[in-house]
Design a protein around this motif. Sequence first.
Motif, mmCIF file in Angstrom:
data_model
loop_
_atom_site.group_PDB
_atom_site.id
_atom_site.type_symbol
_atom_site.label_atom_id
_atom_site.label_comp_id
_atom_site.label_asym_id
_atom_site.label_seq_id
_atom_site.Cartn_x
_atom_site.Cartn_y
_atom_site.Cartn_z
ATOM 1 N N ALA A 181 24.868 36.750 12.566
ATOM 2 C CA ALA A 181 23.466 36.353 12.161
ATOM 3 C C ALA A 181 22.530 37.244 11.738
ATOM 4 O O ALA A 181 21.940 37.538 10.497
ATOM 5 C CB ALA A 181 22.787 35.235 13.047
ATOM 6 N N VAL A 221 15.636 42.085 12.425
ATOM 7 C CA VAL A 221 16.237 42.122 11.038
ATOM 8 C C VAL A 221 15.291 43.043 10.111
ATOM 9 O O VAL A 221 15.736 44.028 9.521
ATOM 10 C CB VAL A 221 16.670 40.909 10.492
ATOM 11 C CG1 VAL A 221 17.316 41.133 8.900
ATOM 12 C CG2 VAL A 221 17.702 40.265 11.135
ATOM 13 N N ASN A 222 13.951 42.622 9.960
ATOM 14 C CA ASN A 222 13.153 43.528 9.055
ATOM 15 C C ASN A 222 12.890 44.749 9.709
ATOM 16 O O ASN A 222 12.731 45.603 9.233
ATOM 17 C CB ASN A 222 11.982 42.497 9.047
ATOM 18 C CG ASN A 222 12.265 41.440 8.094
ATOM 19 O OD1 ASN A 222 13.030 41.258 7.259
ATOM 20 N ND2 ASN A 222 11.128 40.439 8.106
ATOM 21 N N TYR A 250 21.754 40.669 3.430
ATOM 22 C CA TYR A 250 21.340 39.838 2.073
ATOM 23 C C TYR A 250 19.811 40.090 1.847
ATOM 24 O O TYR A 250 19.408 39.725 0.707
ATOM 25 C CB TYR A 250 21.577 38.468 2.435
ATOM 26 C CG TYR A 250 21.395 37.292 1.333
ATOM 27 C CD1 TYR A 250 22.421 37.162 0.413
ATOM 28 C CD2 TYR A 250 20.322 36.642 1.045
ATOM 29 C CE1 TYR A 250 22.229 36.570 -0.733
ATOM 30 C CE2 TYR A 250 20.090 35.764 -0.131
ATOM 31 C CZ TYR A 250 21.152 35.886 -0.845
ATOM 32 O OH TYR A 250 21.229 35.086 -2.100
ATOM 33 N N SER A 251 19.163 40.329 2.743
ATOM 34 C CA SER A 251 17.639 40.297 2.553
ATOM 35 C C SER A 251 17.066 41.702 1.951
ATOM 36 O O SER A 251 16.016 41.822 1.651
ATOM 37 C CB SER A 251 16.888 40.101 3.840
ATOM 38 O OG SER A 251 17.101 40.933 4.710
ATOM 39 N N THR A 277 24.221 39.093 8.272
ATOM 40 C CA THR A 277 24.054 38.121 7.167
ATOM 41 C C THR A 277 22.740 38.589 6.612
ATOM 42 O O THR A 277 22.479 38.643 5.545
ATOM 43 C CB THR A 277 24.467 36.870 7.473
ATOM 44 O OG1 THR A 277 25.794 36.687 7.925
ATOM 45 C CG2 THR A 277 24.038 35.862 6.252
ATOM 46 N N ARG A 278 21.634 38.279 7.550
ATOM 47 C CA ARG A 278 20.220 38.540 6.932
ATOM 48 C C ARG A 278 20.196 39.836 6.751
ATOM 49 O O ARG A 278 19.115 40.021 5.671
ATOM 50 C CB ARG A 278 19.285 37.880 8.094
ATOM 51 C CG ARG A 278 19.386 36.270 8.228
ATOM 52 C CD ARG A 278 18.622 35.935 9.430
ATOM 53 N NE ARG A 278 17.256 36.428 9.397
ATOM 54 C CZ ARG A 278 16.556 36.804 10.597
ATOM 55 N NH1 ARG A 278 17.110 36.566 11.648
ATOM 56 N NH2 ARG A 278 15.445 37.361 10.365
ATOM 57 N N CYS A 294 13.574 36.102 0.608
ATOM 58 C CA CYS A 294 13.953 37.673 0.518
ATOM 59 C C CYS A 294 13.990 38.211 -0.994
ATOM 60 O O CYS A 294 13.490 39.138 -1.248
ATOM 61 C CB CYS A 294 15.077 37.785 1.480
ATOM 62 S SG CYS A 294 16.571 37.084 0.786
ATOM 63 N N CYS A 332 13.162 39.469 4.925
ATOM 64 C CA CYS A 332 13.418 38.101 5.451
ATOM 65 C C CYS A 332 12.274 37.399 5.848
ATOM 66 O O CYS A 332 11.371 38.043 6.403
ATOM 67 C CB CYS A 332 14.489 38.194 6.584
ATOM 68 S SG CYS A 332 15.147 36.624 6.982
ATOM 69 N N CYS A 339 20.555 32.807 8.655
ATOM 70 C CA CYS A 339 19.868 32.701 7.314
ATOM 71 C C CYS A 339 19.873 31.400 7.046
ATOM 72 O O CYS A 339 20.963 30.522 7.507
ATOM 73 C CB CYS A 339 20.874 33.634 6.156
ATOM 74 S SG CYS A 339 20.340 33.407 4.564
#
Length: 205
Positions: free
Chosen positions: A95, A65-66, A102-103, A98-99, A53, A59, A47
């Motif tokens: 990593a 992640v997405n 958070y996103s 976290t993303r 986000c 993100c 991030c």
Amino acid sequence: MKVLMINGSPRANGNTFTALHEMEKIFAQEGIETNILQIGSKDIRGCIACGSCGKNGKCVFDDIVNETAAEFEACDGLVVGSPVYYASANATLIAFLTRLFYSTPFDKSMKVGAGVVAARRGGLSSTFDELNKFFTISGMPVASGQYWNSIHGAVPGEAVQDAEGLQTMRTLARNMSFLMKSIALGKEKYGIPEKEPFQRTNFIR
């Protein structure tokens, strides 16, 4: 019901997978669908605190992640497994988590979380604690087993010799299944706990 299982090891069939697969067998017996997502060898950046986000609901880096966000939202439980590197989780996994956490704007409370760690010898407890922090900051109940959720093994496949570690994974999966089912019944009868408006208090004003 569905459990999303994240394999944070760069070895798709290493000792972390052995632990997750032992859980997967119990989830199948409990009638719970699973998907093991191996991300430890992916190219995932950390991030950068850009705040995109918060505006776009995803993100700014459009990668796995997405792609995982919708499956995370739909699951009833999340299991995160990691090998131990210097008494810490794999940096790629951190990593990713976290993303991901958070996103994603959806409410994660009452999804059941469980961290699973694998190591040759030491650093298991600190890595286990590190993973649990993602769950507890998100209002996710944390499933426990009969010991800290850890398994031992150095070379890939060696964890199958850790009888206590394998039993811990089976116990964890049974307890997690019970907790998810109990929460589902509780939601039907009582709903979910009331949420107060969030009060952000900074240390320096």
